[in-house]
Motif scaffolding. Sequence first.
Motif: not given
Length: 96
Positions: A27-34, A89-96
């Motif tokens: 999701l965060t890399t854009g390979k999956l989208k909403p 932002l939540m996804l980015l934080l989750q990834r970190i």
Amino acid sequence: MEYPLKLKSIKRKTLSDMVVDEIITLLTTGKLKPGDKLPSELELVEMLNVSRTVLREALISLETLGVIERRTKEGTFISHKIGTRPYHLMLLLQRI
């Protein structure tokens, strides 16, 4: 006896956590989208090389986070909420 040094406990990653991380990375890399439809459970099991139980546990976690929506007889979709700034932002934080 109390120790002066405070340490955090180490969290062990489960397979289901790793599956969640993989989907969040997509999701965060854009390979999956909403709005994208995920492959079927059987296809995901084969792609990720995990058991169906592990996959279902990961999907439940993702659904709880609001990342996916499960629709009876239609499949599993990436939530449209993910496109909003707070969720991204939540996804980015989750990834970190």
